[in-house]
Design a protein around this motif. Structure first.
Motif: not given
Length: 255
Positions: A85-88, A92-96, A175-180, A242-244
């Motif tokens: 869930t965190l990886v996916f 979603r955070i980037a889109g927001t 998660t937040f770093t990659l989203a930004v 990254t998920l794997q």
């Protein structure tokens, strides 16, 4: 005659598998009927049980010891699903963040798939990520990871250490770093657009900047996102890799 040991092993395998399916964003979509999810967990447990090394069935404390073993298997399944869930959640955070900059945040809608309020770009990127993940047989990789989890973390042998806690914190921060990083190019162009509109407002005060700015930012933001979509495929591949990696590190930590 019923084999009590085999039934107990099957039940523990089913508990971990069902917990993972409940927590994993791919299998826990609201559009999938609960009976299908239960059937998937049961089928996978039937196929995996012969491959699992039976644990020691001497549970200290009797019923309470067996209850702790069940709780341990639930924790392993939920932990693996939580990491997924965190990886996916990256897209979603980037889109927001993009929706806030473009102006789509005011058009937030209730997403029946997640049961929460999602913005337009966030939902689009999230669904596209799930489709790409299914297209490259990512769901098969998740099932293989669950099968391998019974080898790396045998039944009733899971434990929580400081490494697991640090790993989850690191995944949460990444998660937040990659989203930004994903939304940074579009946000940068939108910031330049805002600065340009500010300069136009100073030089031509008679213009209604607010009325002109909203459609302009939407046009610029959507156009930039459309141009960058082909480049996002490499980002999605990195997310899947990254998920794997994170699932493997989590399993080693739980072992």
């Amino acid at each position: 005659m019923l084999n009590i040991e085999l039934i107990i092993v099957f039940f523990l395998v089913l508990i971990r598998m069902a917990s993972f399916i409940v927590a994993c964003p791919l299998f826990s979509l609201a559009g999938i009927p609960p009976l299908v999810k239960a059937g998937l967990a049961f089928t996978l447990a039937v196929l995996v049980t012969p491959l699992v090394q039976p644990p020691s069935l001497e549970f200290p404390g009797g019923v309470w010891g067996f209850g702790l073993a069940v709780f341990s298997e639930v924790g392993v399944g939920l932990a693996l699903g939580f990491v997924c869930t965190l990886v996916f959640s990256v897209v979603r955070i980037a889109g927001t963040l993009l929706d806030f900059q473009i102006g789509f945040a005011m058009a937030s809608v209730m997403d029946p798939l997640s049961g929460s309020i999602n913005t337009l770009v966030s939902r689009f990127l999230y669904m596209m990520t799930l489709v790409l993940f299914m297209n490259i047989d990512g769901h098969h990789a998740l099932i293989q990871a669950m099968v391998k989890s019974y080898q790396l973390v045998p039944l009733t042998a899971a434990g929580i250490s400081g490494e697991v806690t640090l790993l989850i914190i690191r995944i949460f921060a990444d998660t937040f770093t990659l989203a930004v990083q994903i939304c940074a190019p579009v946000v940068a162009i939108l910031v330049i657009t805002d600065l340009s509109m500010g300069l136009v407002g100073k030089t031509a005060p008679q213009m209604n900047i607010f009325q002109l700015g909203f459609p302009l930012k939407i046009a610029v933001g959507v156009s930039t996102l459309a141009i960058l979509l082909p480049a996002l495929t490499s980002v999605f591949k990195y997310i899947f890799d990254t998920l794997q990696r994170d699932l493997l590190l989590l399993l080693k930590g739980l072992a």
